[in-house]
Each structure stands twice: as structure tokens, then as C-alpha cells.
Motif scaffolding. Sequence first.
Motif, PDB file in Angstrom:
ATOM      1  N   GLY A 157       0.852  -1.171   0.239  1.00  0.00           N
ATOM      2  CA  GLY A 157       0.113   0.111   0.169  1.00  0.00           C
ATOM      3  C   GLY A 157       0.843   1.262  -0.079  1.00  0.00           C
ATOM      4  N   ASP A 185      -4.731  -5.583  -1.176  1.00  0.00           N
ATOM      5  CA  ASP A 185      -5.828  -6.260  -0.256  1.00  0.00           C
ATOM      6  C   ASP A 185      -7.233  -5.193  -0.303  1.00  0.00           C
ATOM      7  OD1 ASP A 185      -4.946  -8.711   0.424  1.00  0.00           O
ATOM      8  OD2 ASP A 185      -3.601  -8.054   1.700  1.00  0.00           O
ATOM      9  N   ALA A 186      -8.232  -5.894   0.255  1.00  0.00           N
ATOM     10  CA  ALA A 186      -9.587  -4.924   0.210  1.00  0.00           C
ATOM     11  C   ALA A 186      -9.476  -3.697   1.044  1.00  0.00           C
ATOM     12  CB  ALA A 186     -10.491  -5.960   0.447  1.00  0.00           C
ATOM     13  N   THR A 187      -8.872  -3.735   2.260  1.00  0.00           N
ATOM     14  CA  THR A 187      -8.673  -3.045   3.237  1.00  0.00           C
ATOM     15  C   THR A 187      -7.743  -1.779   2.885  1.00  0.00           C
ATOM     16  OG1 THR A 187      -7.174  -3.731   4.517  1.00  0.00           O
ATOM     17  CG2 THR A 187      -9.587  -4.218   5.371  1.00  0.00           C
ATOM     18  N   VAL A 188      -6.950  -2.249   2.051  1.00  0.00           N
ATOM     19  CA  VAL A 188      -5.865  -1.344   1.734  1.00  0.00           C
ATOM     20  C   VAL A 188      -6.385  -0.510   0.392  1.00  0.00           C
ATOM     21  CG1 VAL A 188      -3.334  -0.974   0.768  1.00  0.00           C
ATOM     22  CG2 VAL A 188      -4.145  -2.697   2.375  1.00  0.00           C
ATOM     23  N   GLN A 189      -7.085  -1.069  -0.361  1.00  0.00           N
ATOM     24  CA  GLN A 189      -7.852  -0.892  -1.789  1.00  0.00           C
ATOM     25  C   GLN A 189      -8.508   0.486  -1.465  1.00  0.00           C
ATOM     26  OE1 GLN A 189      -9.457  -3.170  -4.821  1.00  0.00           O
ATOM     27  NE2 GLN A 189     -11.254  -2.871  -4.106  1.00  0.00           N
ATOM     28  N   ILE A 190      -9.209   0.329  -0.551  1.00  0.00           N
ATOM     29  CA  ILE A 190     -10.302   1.459  -0.433  1.00  0.00           C
ATOM     30  C   ILE A 190      -9.528   2.697   0.165  1.00  0.00           C
ATOM     31  CG2 ILE A 190     -10.764   0.747   2.310  1.00  0.00           C
ATOM     32  CD1 ILE A 190     -13.388   1.747  -0.179  1.00  0.00           C
ATOM     33  N   GLN A 191      -8.344   2.381   1.028  1.00  0.00           N
ATOM     34  CA  GLN A 191      -7.862   3.583   1.217  1.00  0.00           C
ATOM     35  C   GLN A 191      -7.224   4.333  -0.012  1.00  0.00           C
ATOM     36  OE1 GLN A 191      -4.751   2.611   4.135  1.00  0.00           O
ATOM     37  NE2 GLN A 191      -5.799   0.829   5.104  1.00  0.00           N
ATOM     38  N   LEU A 194      -9.965   6.221  -1.828  1.00  0.00           N
ATOM     39  CA  LEU A 194     -10.404   7.498  -1.280  1.00  0.00           C
ATOM     40  C   LEU A 194      -9.133   8.495  -1.323  1.00  0.00           C
ATOM     41  CD1 LEU A 194     -11.908   5.968   1.789  1.00  0.00           C
ATOM     42  CD2 LEU A 194     -12.889   7.086   0.286  1.00  0.00           C
ATOM     43  N   GLY A 215     -17.075  -2.714  -8.740  1.00  0.00           N
ATOM     44  CA  GLY A 215     -17.377  -2.078  -7.138  1.00  0.00           C
ATOM     45  C   GLY A 215     -16.203  -0.807  -6.883  1.00  0.00           C
ATOM     46  N   GLU A 219     -17.011   3.098  -6.527  1.00  0.00           N
ATOM     47  CA  GLU A 219     -16.688   4.052  -5.545  1.00  0.00           C
ATOM     48  C   GLU A 219     -15.830   5.357  -5.950  1.00  0.00           C
ATOM     49  OE1 GLU A 219     -16.467   3.918  -2.341  1.00  0.00           O
ATOM     50  OE2 GLU A 219     -17.913   2.091  -1.772  1.00  0.00           O
TER      51      GLU A 219
END
Lengths: 325, 292, 354
Positions: A157, A185-191, A194, A215, A219
Motif C-alpha cells: 500500500g 488487499d481490500a482494506t488497503v484498496q479502499i484507502q 479514497l 465495485g 466507489e
Amino acid sequence: MTALLELDRLNVTFHGEQTIHAINDLSLRLEQGEMLVLLGESGSGKSVTLKTLLRLLPPARSRVQGGITVNGADILALSGRKLQEYRGGEVSMVFQEPALALDPVYRIGDQIAEAVRRKKGVSRAEARATALDMLRRVRIPSPERRMSNFPHELSGGMRQRAMIALALACRPRLLLADEPTTALDATVQIQILLLLRELQKEFGMGVIFVTHDIGVAVEISDRIAVMYAGQIIEEGSTHEIIRDPRHPYTQGLLAANLHDAAPGERLEAIPGVPPALDAKPVACSFSPRCPHAQPGCRADLPPVVSLGPRRHVSCLLAQQDIAAQ
Amino acid sequence: MAVAEIERAPAFKRRGYWAGVARRLMRDRVAILCLAILAALVLSAIFAPLLPIQDPYQASMVARLKPIGTAGHPLGTDEQGRDMLARLIYGGRLTLMIGLMPVAIAFFIGSTLGIVAGYIGGRVNTLIMRSIDVFFAFPSVLLAIAISGALGAGILNSLVSLSVVFVPPITRVAESVTSAVRSADYIEAARASGGNALTIMRVHVLGNVLGPIFVYASSLTSVCMILAAGLSFLGVGVKPPEPEWGLMLNTLRTAIYMNPMVAALPGLMIFVTSLCLNLLSDGLRSAMNVKE
Amino acid sequence: MTPEPLPDTLPDIGGPAQPLVTCRDLRKHFPVKGGILGRQVATVHAVDGVSFEVRKGETLGIVGESGCGKSTTARLLIGLIPPDQGEIIFDGRQLGEELSLRELRRGIQMVFQDSYASLNPRLTVEDSIAFGPRINGLDRPVERARDMMARVGLEPARFAGRYPHEMSGGQRQRVNIARALAMSPRLVVLDEAVSALDKSVEAQVLNLLNELRRDLGLTYVFISHDLNVVRYISDRVLVMYLGEVVEIGPVDEVYAAQAHPYTASLFAAMPSMDPDRRTLVPPLSGDPPNPIDPPAGCRFHTRCRYGEPICATTKPVLRSFGESRAHCAACHIHDPASGHSLSGKDFMPQGLPR
């Protein structure tokens, strides 16, 4: 105001053992400060479009026809120094694999500072200050320390953040992002999503974001262009594409996302596989897989139907729908 | 759904992997040209006694160092008046054999060592590979000269020393290719199907590693030929009066001011042959790449 | 319709109530070697005390991020790597003592993520599929291979003689499924088996997997990072974080309300598919920590918004709660005796900060 980017009937072919028609009559317009997602599956031509925009295709094996204008300048006419200034200056790119796109033997800070110095011609100290500022803007913790890290010393990330800092250091008007979150990873992707959204607002740049993941597209995007077989088959605002998809392929993709599929129930899968692009399409490329295909779909290229301002779909059915109303 | 996919699949003609390699190689004009030249050289060497050429050992004091184009001696004669054409053709027998045999022997030994080291890994790998590393401390030319010097001149000793020289690089390539294959998912899948090490080695490993090792080894044949010629040139290889290109180059070097064209002929043969071998192995490498 | 198992399938021994596979306290650490002498400088805690069961006929989904140990768990399960500690019990028989590795592999097969890398490029697909049956002495391996191809929707006459590079990704993954089925397994481990496929092809393969499960009475362990896919295909879901199980439960219960703060964050990171309700704040900051040196106590406490001193010192154990008791989580919040300020209040963690 002139459009930030305008593609006019772009055609890209590759010549090897066989000819591949990767992009076929693609037209697209991107306004200043807009976030457009090119959505498509592997082989749909979305990455080729980005590479064409940066003139990164191998000239010996590829042929580009049509028009590309960025801020009114004809990109296909650029060469030599002008082309270098354009790449990384006005337009820059973020790649899927920052581990491959960052140079492993240079420190992060030096890489960014060097890019700034080369493009802007500022002093070494100024360039380093810009680099540090960029690392701070992409929210890398303790940026002073990270300046002297090598890419392999950062986590996935953080590397992608550093890549974004490098791409934005020269304040491009247009950012091209090629699946920048797919390897994360999903939790890093959203960061990262954003962060990109925020930086885009802050810098007011236009972004073309390539992804295969609906998805992710929802976003991040203002507008979505769906690609299939080297063409844009449907285009519109994110709302319009998600709420009211008109092209059967877009509808199929949305269904295949499984977001609201009932567990265990048979999925409405799009049958078959995308076409081999060994010939320029003369009919609707999706018709062999389309559940609503009619003889007309296989006889001629589909009409580009305008459903509203900047809302298009290439489908015979859409035309018939309008005629029926 | 599956039906549509099947309908779209083109009718399929079964063909073997090697047929595909041959088909791709046939399309490579450079490789085919090299193959033709090499075939001509090899055939003429094999059938030299049947060809209408003179005796390569027949010396003549009057006909020494005749230029190219002399009647009866189309390629001239050497410093002892022996027919160059005959000597070059007969010389091809020895030179090609010394160029190919050591590589063939080293291919066999090196592949075995490398595949074992790569597939078993761990301590066995360390033992084999570190022993091999010792040989890399010496430049290959020096090593060949040293071994030949110790064993004495002669064809057999040249073969031995050159084989020893080529075992280490082939082992290294074999080991790295095998380690890569060993960690491939299809090897895991085969293990998950209950295959034992020998079966997996036979069915899944050999087929995937021998090709690349072979291509690498084939690129070594030209090096080997040049080394063999070098050994003969230095007097630790083939002994006179045997016709061999390296040795001929050596003995003719004194005549370079009197008849440079003739003196250069053996060198030209070495150059052309090794170039052809290199280009052919290049062509083979790309033809063996399955991802078209 | 009653499922009809493939010929030569291992017989059901313990009846439907006995789990098909039970893993107890599996542990696998990998040494990290460094320095010129190749000494061990660190340890990767890939799998650390993982226990779970797979029930007959169910699909157990395993989710988690990279480095959480889900792929190592799969490899332990099919015996590709030996565990450092712990036991695997297949239909009542313990691996090693009552069950040989060879027998286990008749019972469990695996499909890998990379459809191309998991097929030998030099073998025709028919030979690849027939390899397992052939070396295991099953009857008529070639006919079997062709039968499996037909079952996965690849017409044998057209595809049997092809090489992997002559097929599309979806077709290759069907070959890999056929290869696994050719051993007549009772359990198939699918390790990110559809992740590399395009969405439209993924749906076709998921349909196929569901059909096969229904027709042949198979059991699946389905490993994926895609929560939408896991919900669609699984009956129960297991969540891993840094080598440990943090939550396990029926899919509808876990998807309705996550009991572990990590699971809650993972779900909150899912794209919303609604342009009006986009994610505004990231549920977690930073990357998942490295499994080389995992934190003491609860491994998630360094990133947890509900972390308290107890979490840094004491490792929580998996506890069941709720009415069905089928839903378990390893979090002090759900242990009334833990001393955590939120414990004993039926509190469910939120993925996003309020």
C-alpha cells in the motif's frame, strides 16, 4: 472551455504473426477535472487505450489512427523533446504494480525529486522539498524517514502511495491509472481509492481510471465508459450506468458482480468468451454472446444511440426502444 | 452456457509439441539457412571418402602454397602442398566431432547433476552446486588448456578436457530451470494427485527442462569448436598431420604474408560454422517458446 | 435429486453427522534465512493454532487478506506441506496414524488460482487429467479423463488433444476442475480458483461448481478474497487474520452482523455498489502487518478501534455466542469474563468509525 482529452475515432492495430485490432473507432471526451472509469474485462482494450494516450506502444509493431488531443494539442504529432515533456509533465500514469514501476535501486525521495528537477528545472533543494510535500500529501506516515527508503522497504500500500506521489509531483492535468488497486488487499484498496478521489479534487486534475472491477468503479468515478472488444459500448454518469444500464453486456457485468445474487441460485452468466480481435468488427461484437441478439445485430455495426447529454449506448435494441416510445 | 462456448471453439487438429516447434522453425529463414549450411558441412565431412577430392595427406614440394583457383586445387594448397579443399573437408570431421562430442557428454552429465540438484534441493543442491562453483574460479580456456596440458596432447584428451569445461555451466542452467519448474503449480498439483518423485520427474519435470537445457547446450557447441581449435593451435590438442581447422590455422599462420587468402580459410570455416550454430540455437530458442 | 458420487469415491464412514475434515490446532512456521551463512533470522507465523471442521456436503468459505495464512491452510489440508504441529482427521481417521497421505489425496483435491501455471504446458489436457487416475491405478484413466471433461462442459472430442496455451482462462480452469474430479475426491479445496477470471467467465465457473456439488455430493473449501463470491457459494465462512481464525459462522449470520472488529472492517471495505452511499472513511489505516513478527495478545489489537490493555496482553479464544451457537469469534468483547469494557453487553463491532 476545451476538453481536457478528446479521442476521435481512434484505431489501434498490432502487427505480429497476426494482426490484432485492439481499438476500433473509439471516441471519447473527458472534461477538465473529471474522473472517468474505463470498465472492461481482459482484452477489452482498456490498457491499450492508456498506453496509446502516452504514446507508449512499440512503433514498429503497432499502428495508431485517429485523433488524440490533450488540451487542444495533437498528441500523435509530438516527437522528441516535446513528447518527453508531455509524458510525465502534462500527463502521467500510475501502474498496477508499483514494485515494477518504481526503480528498485533509487531511494523514494530521490526518484521523486529527480523527476521534479528534470521536468520543472528547479534546484535540488526545491525538488526535495516538493518530494517531501508529495509524500505528505499521499499520507505516508513519517515522510522524512520514508524519503530515504528503497521501494522494497515499503509495504504494498505504501509503495502504491509513493507511486502516486511520483505521478503527481509534476502536477499533471491528466492522470492515467491502470488498475492501481487490483494487486492490493481490500482494506488497503479502499484507502488508495479514497486518496485518489481526494487528490483529484485537490489538484483539479482529470483522471482516467482503468479497472475490471465494477465495485471499484462505483466507489471512485464520476462517469463510466464500458469497453468491449476495443470499443466503448456504453457511456454515462456513474448513476446512469449502475441504475439504468442499457447495453446487454453492461447488464450482464452488473449481474455477474454477485452483489445481490441469491446464494446458491443459478447465476445469469454471460455465455461464451470475448471475440478474438483478428479482424475489424463489421457487426456488433457482443452479438454472439447476447441473449437479445437479432439478425440486424449480426448484419451491421450497432448504431450509437444518444440517450441524453453525454450518455451513449451502441446497441440496436436501444434504438428500437427509442423508436417505440 | 457451456454449449455456446463449445460451439465457438474452432475444430481442432491434434499435433505434438515437437511438430509445432518444427513448424515454427521452418518459418525462420535465418535458422533454416544456417541449418542448410551446417547440414552441408556435416554431410560432406561424413561422406568425405566418397567425394571426388584428393588425398588430404598427399604432400607435394612443388605445389606449395598455391593460391585459390589453381587448376586441380580449387582452394589452393597449404605449406606442404596438400590440397586445401580436401583438408578442409576432412578437417571438418575432426573439428565437428571435437566441437559436438564434449557438449553432448557435458549435456548428459550436467543435466543429470543439475536436475537432481534442482529437484531435490536442500543439502544435495548445496553440495552439487558449491562443488560446481569451484570450476567457475578458472576461465574456461585456461581450464581446458590446463587439463589438456596435464593429460598430454591427443584427440581423446581434448575430448575429456573440453567435456569437463562444459559440465559446470550446463549444470547451473539445468539447476535453475529445474528449480523454477519444481515450484510450479502443476508440480504441486501432481503431488496432490499422489505422484511420487520419480513419476513426477519423468512426466512433468523432464519434458519441461530438457528443452531449455538443450537450447543452451547447443549454443555452447560453437564455443567448444573454437576452444578445440584453440587447443590444437596451442599444440595441446590434435597432433599433426591430422587435418583439423585449428591446427591448420596454426600451421598456415607462417604463410600469412605469402598467401593470406589460403591461410585465412580454416579461420573462415570456424567462423561460419560457429555463427551458424549460434543463429540456429537462437532460432530454436524462439521456436520452442510455446506462448506464441 | 440425490447426489450420485463418482465411481471409486472413498466410502462414507462416519455418517452425515461426523465432520468430513477436522483440523486441530494446526501450526506452520516458515524460517526466514539471511546473512552469508544462511542462518535463520526470523520466523513467518503462517498458520498459528488453526482449528476448524468441514461438514459433509457443505461449502466452507475462507476469507482474509494476503499473509493471513489461508493458502498455507489449504496446503496443509491436502498434505502438500506437513504441519509443524496439530492433526488432520479425515472422516474419523487421523492422518499419519490411521490414514496415509496417499489415501488423503484420494479424498481431497485442490484447484489453484493460476489456471495456466497449474497445468503442465507440455501435456495435452487429456494427459494432465488422466495423470492422477493413472498413477493411482484407477480403472481406464483416459475414459475417465474424457468423462470428467464432459462433466465440466468441455467436449472431449474438441478439447482432449489441446495444450493449455491453446485455451482460454475459463476453459483452463474447467480443465483444472476436471483434473481434481478425476481422482473422485470427496472434498475439493478451491484456492482463489475464480479470482483470476473475468467476471462474466467467473459466473459460468461458479454455476459449474454449484452443479457439480449438487450432482456429485461434493464438499468444498472455497478460499477467496472476494466477499461477494464467498457469500454466494458458501454455507459457512471462516475469517483469518495473521495466521489465526478470528471468526467463523453461518454465512447469513456473519454477513448480517460481524462479531470480530477485523471482520467488520473487512466488510466495510467492500465497495458499496451504490453511487449514493460511497465509502467516505477507510475502515482501517495502513497495510496488514507482516506475519514475521505478529503482535502479542490479540493480533489485531494494533489496528483495532476497540483495543484495550487486555487485548495487548491476553490472546482471546474462539467463543460461540448468539442463539444458534454456530457463530464464533475470537474477541474479548464476546467474553463476559475478559474485563474488556464492552464485554457482556451483546455489543457488535462496527467496521467504520462513527
